[in-house]
Write an enzyme that holds these catalytic residues in place. Structure first.
Site, PDB file in Angstrom:
ATOM      1  N   GLN A  10      66.431 -72.495  53.516  1.00 46.04           N
ATOM      2  CA  GLN A  10      65.039 -72.113  53.269  1.00 46.04           C
ATOM      3  C   GLN A  10      64.396 -73.045  52.254  1.00 46.04           C
ATOM      4  O   GLN A  10      65.025 -73.478  51.291  1.00 46.04           O
ATOM      5  CB  GLN A  10      64.974 -70.667  52.777  1.00 46.04           C
ATOM      6  CG  GLN A  10      63.569 -70.102  52.806  1.00 46.04           C
ATOM      7  CD  GLN A  10      63.558 -68.610  52.596  1.00 46.04           C
ATOM      8  OE1 GLN A  10      64.561 -67.928  52.794  1.00 46.04           O
ATOM      9  NE2 GLN A  10      62.423 -68.071  52.205  1.00 46.04           N
ATOM     10  N   SER A  90      73.084 -72.493  52.457  1.00 47.89           N
ATOM     11  CA  SER A  90      72.598 -71.114  52.502  1.00 47.89           C
ATOM     12  C   SER A  90      72.333 -70.696  53.950  1.00 47.89           C
ATOM     13  O   SER A  90      73.248 -70.642  54.761  1.00 47.89           O
ATOM     14  CB  SER A  90      71.360 -70.972  51.611  1.00 47.89           C
ATOM     15  OG  SER A  90      70.943 -69.629  51.525  1.00 47.89           O
ATOM     16  N   LEU A  91      71.071 -70.433  54.295  1.00 48.86           N
ATOM     17  CA  LEU A  91      70.702 -70.102  55.672  1.00 48.86           C
ATOM     18  C   LEU A  91      71.310 -71.092  56.672  1.00 48.86           C
ATOM     19  O   LEU A  91      71.720 -70.711  57.776  1.00 48.86           O
ATOM     20  CB  LEU A  91      69.182 -70.117  55.801  1.00 48.86           C
ATOM     21  CG  LEU A  91      68.615 -70.243  57.216  1.00 48.86           C
ATOM     22  CD1 LEU A  91      68.804 -68.956  57.967  1.00 48.86           C
ATOM     23  CD2 LEU A  91      67.166 -70.668  57.171  1.00 48.86           C
ATOM     24  N   ARG A 115      68.421 -60.729  57.864  1.00 49.15           N
ATOM     25  CA  ARG A 115      68.889 -61.227  56.564  1.00 49.15           C
ATOM     26  C   ARG A 115      67.705 -61.519  55.650  1.00 49.15           C
ATOM     27  O   ARG A 115      67.689 -61.142  54.476  1.00 49.15           O
ATOM     28  CB  ARG A 115      69.729 -62.497  56.782  1.00 49.15           C
ATOM     29  CG  ARG A 115      70.243 -63.186  55.523  1.00 49.15           C
ATOM     30  CD  ARG A 115      71.009 -64.446  55.935  1.00 49.15           C
ATOM     31  NE  ARG A 115      71.634 -65.153  54.824  1.00 49.15           N
ATOM     32  CZ  ARG A 115      71.079 -66.158  54.164  1.00 49.15           C
ATOM     33  NH1 ARG A 115      69.852 -66.566  54.487  1.00 49.15           N
ATOM     34  NH2 ARG A 115      71.723 -66.776  53.190  1.00 49.15           N
ATOM     35  N   HIS A 199      70.840 -65.497  46.149  1.00 49.52           N
ATOM     36  CA  HIS A 199      72.204 -65.859  45.763  1.00 49.52           C
ATOM     37  C   HIS A 199      72.606 -65.383  44.374  1.00 49.52           C
ATOM     38  O   HIS A 199      73.672 -65.744  43.891  1.00 49.52           O
ATOM     39  CB  HIS A 199      72.449 -67.375  45.913  1.00 49.52           C
ATOM     40  CG  HIS A 199      72.300 -67.850  47.321  1.00 49.52           C
ATOM     41  ND1 HIS A 199      73.179 -67.491  48.312  1.00 49.52           N
ATOM     42  CD2 HIS A 199      71.341 -68.602  47.918  1.00 49.52           C
ATOM     43  CE1 HIS A 199      72.776 -68.016  49.461  1.00 49.52           C
ATOM     44  NE2 HIS A 199      71.655 -68.688  49.245  1.00 49.52           N
ATOM     45  N   GLN A 248      77.990 -64.505  50.745  1.00 50.19           N
ATOM     46  CA  GLN A 248      77.079 -65.638  50.527  1.00 50.19           C
ATOM     47  C   GLN A 248      75.720 -65.195  50.004  1.00 50.19           C
ATOM     48  O   GLN A 248      75.087 -65.886  49.207  1.00 50.19           O
ATOM     49  CB  GLN A 248      76.902 -66.402  51.849  1.00 50.19           C
ATOM     50  CG  GLN A 248      76.142 -67.707  51.722  1.00 50.19           C
ATOM     51  CD  GLN A 248      75.207 -67.916  52.896  1.00 50.19           C
ATOM     52  OE1 GLN A 248      74.386 -67.061  53.203  1.00 50.19           O
ATOM     53  NE2 GLN A 248      75.336 -69.055  53.548  1.00 50.19           N
TER      54      GLN A 248
END
Length: 312
Positions: A10, A90-91, A115, A199, A248
């Protein structure tokens, strides 16, 4: 030559992303059509036309970036470029898992939309955020966060490259941490254009909501190694993948370690697959000797094909 595919997260979204791939390649067009059908609305139009404010929303940005990344991935595969290993920021880890055949794209695009919703709803809007601290090493940033924690939750969450660590937490604690970081010698503290402290431990409720969704999603073992953000090591089983995807959400992204793990296996060529060039920029700060190219439109695709052809 062995190649690693790396997938952006993102923040890489922009209006118009993926449009040229959609117009030039049937594989990309099918990917956008599949996303629209899976989600029940025209995500493709949002990617191509905006508005930007709507695209920035976490619930939209996450499936949009995934879709553009998978569209570029499928075109690369049709051109005969296949990875030996993959990772995603991440994503982007979901894009890497789609590439490895662990999760279908149709399931992934629905999961990452949820999510995004869960992450947005975990913390009231405006109460948390993220900030990039430039010019301090990780131990110094962690000490800054410890000292600022009297003002609220603040943690080091994206361990991106030497001299760039992203912190996340409650706004008062973030402001305190920035002041302490500048006193400790940081060059700058840059607020990120995100709406929640991703996170950080504040995201744990989102992770538990995601767990219930992931339990219903069929997954296969990865066809090739995928490096997980949480461990900075390879995952080999579908069960392990699900647990790490849950963790995560509320754990640091160990990106620099992940890249070093891949390089330790002898890979010196990376392709950033999807919108933007952020990951290539980080990689150059980790190791200037490796090669990294991005693929996000037909021109960049042709450049990558030419470069890979030259280096064999």
């Amino acid at each position: 030559m062995k190649v690693a595919f790396i997938f952006p997260g993102q923040g890489s979204q922009y209006v118009g992303m993926g449009r040229q791939m959609y117009e030039h390649f049937p594989a990309a067009r099918r990917t956008f059509e599949e996303a629209d059908a899976s989600l029940g609305f025209t995500l493709s139009r949002l990617c191509f036309e905006g508005p930007a404010e709507e695209l920035q929303h976490t619930v939209n940005a996450q499936p949009a970036i995934l879709t553009v990344s998978v569209a570029c991935l499928r075109v690369l595969l049709e051109k005969g470029v296949e990875p030996s290993v993959a990772a995603g920021h991440s994503l982007g880890e979901y894009s890497a898992l789609v590439a490895a055949g662990t999760i279908t794209f149709a399931d992934a695009v629905k999961i990452v939309r949820k999510r995004g919703q869960f992450m947005q709803e975990a913390v009231p809007l405006g109460t948390g955020g993220m900030m990039a601290v430039l010019g301090l090493d990780l131990p110094s940033v962690e000490e800054v966060c410890r000292r600022a924690s009297g003002a609220g939750v603040v943690e080091a969450v994206n361990l991106n490259c030497p001299g760039q660590v992203v912190i996340a937490g409650e706004m008062r604690a973030l402001e305190r941490a920035c002041a302490l970081a500048m006193e400790a010698g940081a060059r700058r503290c840059i607020p990120l254009a995100v709406s929640a402290p991703f996170h950080s431990s504040l995201m744990r409720p989102a992770g538990e909501r995601l767990r219930r969704e992931l339990e219903r999603v069929p997954m296969a073992d990865p066809r090739f190694p995928v490096v997980a953000n949480v461990t900075a090591d390879y995952v080999t089983s579908s069960g392990e993948v699900k647990e790490l995807l849950v963790r995560q959400v509320y754990s640091p992204v160990r990106w620099e370690e992940s890249m070093r793990r891949i390089m330790a296996g002898g890979i010196q060529a990376f392709v950033e697959v999807g919108p933007g060039t952020v990951l290539c920029g980080l990689l150059r700060k980790i190791n200037r000797q490796v090669q990294c190219w991005s693929v996000q439109d037909p021109d960049s695709l042709e450049k990558v094909l030419a470069c890979l052809g030259e280096v064999g």
